[in-house]
Design a protein around this motif. Structure first.
Motif, PDB file in Angstrom:
ATOM      1  N   ARG A  46      27.599  37.938  42.176  1.00 39.33           N
ATOM      2  CA  ARG A  46      28.148  38.761  42.050  1.00 39.33           C
ATOM      3  C   ARG A  46      29.699  39.560  43.036  1.00 39.33           C
ATOM      4  N   ILE A  47      28.824  39.760  44.325  1.00 41.48           N
ATOM      5  CA  ILE A  47      29.764  40.082  45.119  1.00 41.48           C
ATOM      6  C   ILE A  47      31.041  39.359  44.908  1.00 41.48           C
ATOM      7  N   LEU A  48      30.668  38.261  45.687  1.00 43.88           N
ATOM      8  CA  LEU A  48      32.100  37.540  45.914  1.00 43.88           C
ATOM      9  C   LEU A  48      32.983  37.599  44.434  1.00 43.88           C
ATOM     10  N   THR A  49      32.650  38.199  43.826  1.00 42.01           N
ATOM     11  CA  THR A  49      33.470  38.215  42.506  1.00 42.01           C
ATOM     12  C   THR A  49      33.955  39.863  41.926  1.00 42.01           C
ATOM     13  N   THR A  50      33.526  40.684  43.229  1.00 42.62           N
ATOM     14  CA  THR A  50      33.599  42.495  42.212  1.00 42.62           C
ATOM     15  C   THR A  50      33.311  42.728  42.522  1.00 42.62           C
ATOM     16  N   LEU A  51      32.063  42.557  41.637  1.00 41.67           N
ATOM     17  CA  LEU A  51      31.496  42.644  40.518  1.00 41.67           C
ATOM     18  C   LEU A  51      29.629  43.333  40.802  1.00 41.67           C
ATOM     19  N   LEU A  52      29.944  43.642  42.314  1.00 40.35           N
ATOM     20  CA  LEU A  52      28.386  44.140  43.173  1.00 40.35           C
ATOM     21  C   LEU A  52      28.824  44.609  44.471  1.00 40.35           C
ATOM     22  N   ARG A  53      28.898  45.829  44.810  1.00 33.04           N
ATOM     23  CA  ARG A  53      28.924  46.300  46.619  1.00 33.04           C
ATOM     24  C   ARG A  53      28.281  45.112  48.048  1.00 33.04           C
ATOM     25  N   GLU A  69      40.465  45.202  48.688  1.00 38.69           N
ATOM     26  CA  GLU A  69      41.061  45.130  47.274  1.00 38.69           C
ATOM     27  C   GLU A  69      41.505  44.276  46.223  1.00 38.69           C
ATOM     28  N   ALA A  70      39.804  44.903  45.686  1.00 36.09           N
ATOM     29  CA  ALA A  70      39.287  43.946  44.672  1.00 36.09           C
ATOM     30  C   ALA A  70      40.215  44.098  43.270  1.00 36.09           C
ATOM     31  N   THR A  71      40.742  44.866  43.499  1.00 34.42           N
ATOM     32  CA  THR A  71      42.729  43.875  41.743  1.00 34.42           C
ATOM     33  C   THR A  71      42.887  42.950  41.980  1.00 34.42           C
ATOM     34  N   LYS A  72      43.234  42.509  43.917  1.00 34.44           N
ATOM     35  CA  LYS A  72      44.057  41.785  44.195  1.00 34.44           C
ATOM     36  C   LYS A  72      43.173  40.814  43.826  1.00 34.44           C
TER      37      LYS A  72
END
Length: 309
Positions: A46-53, A69-72
């Motif tokens: 989840r962290i690697l895929t921007t779903l969790l900080r 740069e979560a969107t990128k």
């Protein structure tokens, strides 16, 4: 490295889930993340895929920071979760075209991409059937095909073959190998140690929120020793005599003694000759080579069966 994670920490309340996890994934490889339930695998994904900080630490995917740069990052990855995300009321063709349009592909481009993916995943014959009529393996292949519409650089597969029959699992393995051969990077979590053994270029084993071991399958297996001969005897007194003869510790089975071996026929003959000369009859001899099951059992504490993580 296309995925780099350094010093990941994450806690939920007073429960520490990750404590200093480092990951390095080379481009165009299969990277497997293993560990028992509660080890921190899902939180890591989840962290690697921007779903969790993360609370602490940093992650870069294809050169982009997952927090700043979560969107990128989302533009170069796809995530196929444990639950199949397809529309049962649409056909396979309609599902793929719909995803293409959502990805802002023009209608002609979306249709071309759908055609390519249906052929790639052997779904052409079922393309006009409603997905609710698909088998589990077909649904899983369609789910993976949908994650490829945007041609991501990195695909995160969270237990992609759970619940599939052996034939469907093998088909998925072939699809994953094809993706990697074309340059795609796969980050995989799996319940099946055999799956990691067959697919992964590199494995990280997480236990208790920390990296317990990392390396290739051969490197991990070497950590739990080399080949072993398992000698079965008819009586415990014979086991005791053999243990003294080979200076080997006794194991959990009172009638079996394991001794190190170099895997050669010459060593086997020497062992049998020594037992014969000592007058210790052996009932059965089997050769055992370390497996990922051995690695898993030796490095983790779990109530689950060794075939699943």
């Amino acid at each position: 490295m296309i995925v780099e994670a350094t010093g990941l920490h994450k806690a939920f309340g007073s429960t520490k889930v990750l404590e200093g996890v480092d990951l390095h994934v080379a481009e165009g490889t299969v990277f497997a993340l293993l560990g028992p339930n509660g080890a921190g695998k899902t939180t890591t994904i989840r962290i690697l895929t921007t779903l969790l900080r993360p609370d602490l630490g940093s992650v870069r995917v294809a050169g982009h920071d997952v927090v700043r740069e979560a969107t990128k990052v989302r533009g170069v990855i796809s995530l196929t979760g444990q639950s199949v995300a397809v529309d049962d009321q649409q056909t396979g063709w309609e599902n793929l075209v719909m995803i293409g349009r959502l990805m802002h592909l023009g209608r002609p481009a979306a249709r071309r991409r759908a055609t390519d993916l249906l052929e790639r995943f052997d779904l052409v014959d079922a393309m006009n059937r409603r997905v609710k009529t698909y088998s589990g393996g077909m649904r899983r292949r369609l789910d993976l095909a949908m994650s490829l519409v945007s041609q991501p650089k990195v695909i995160f597969l969270d237990e992609p073959t759970t619940g599939l029959d052996p034939s469907s699992r093998t088909t998925m393995w072939d699809a994953i190998k094809d993706l990697v051969s074309s340059g795609t990077t796969i980050v995989l979590t799996t319940q099946y140690l055999e799956e990691a053994d067959r697919l992964a270029d590199r494995i990280v084993l997480i236990n208790g929120g920390k990296v317990a071991a990392s390396g290739t399958t051969d490197e991990l297996k070497s950590q739990v020793g080399g080949d072993r001969l398992d000698l079965r005897f008819a009586a415990e007194t014979d086991v005791a005599h053999a243990a003294a003869l080979f200076d080997a510790p006794r194991g959990t089975d009172p009638l079996v003694l394991g001794i190190p071996s170099d895997g050669s026929a010459e060593h086997l003959h020497r062992v049998l000759d020594d037992l014969r000369i000592a007058g210790v009859p052996v009932v059965k001899v089997s050769s055992h080579r370390p497996t990922l099951d051995d690695v898993f059992l030796s490095l983790t504490t779990t109530d689950r069966t060794p075939a699943r993580v």
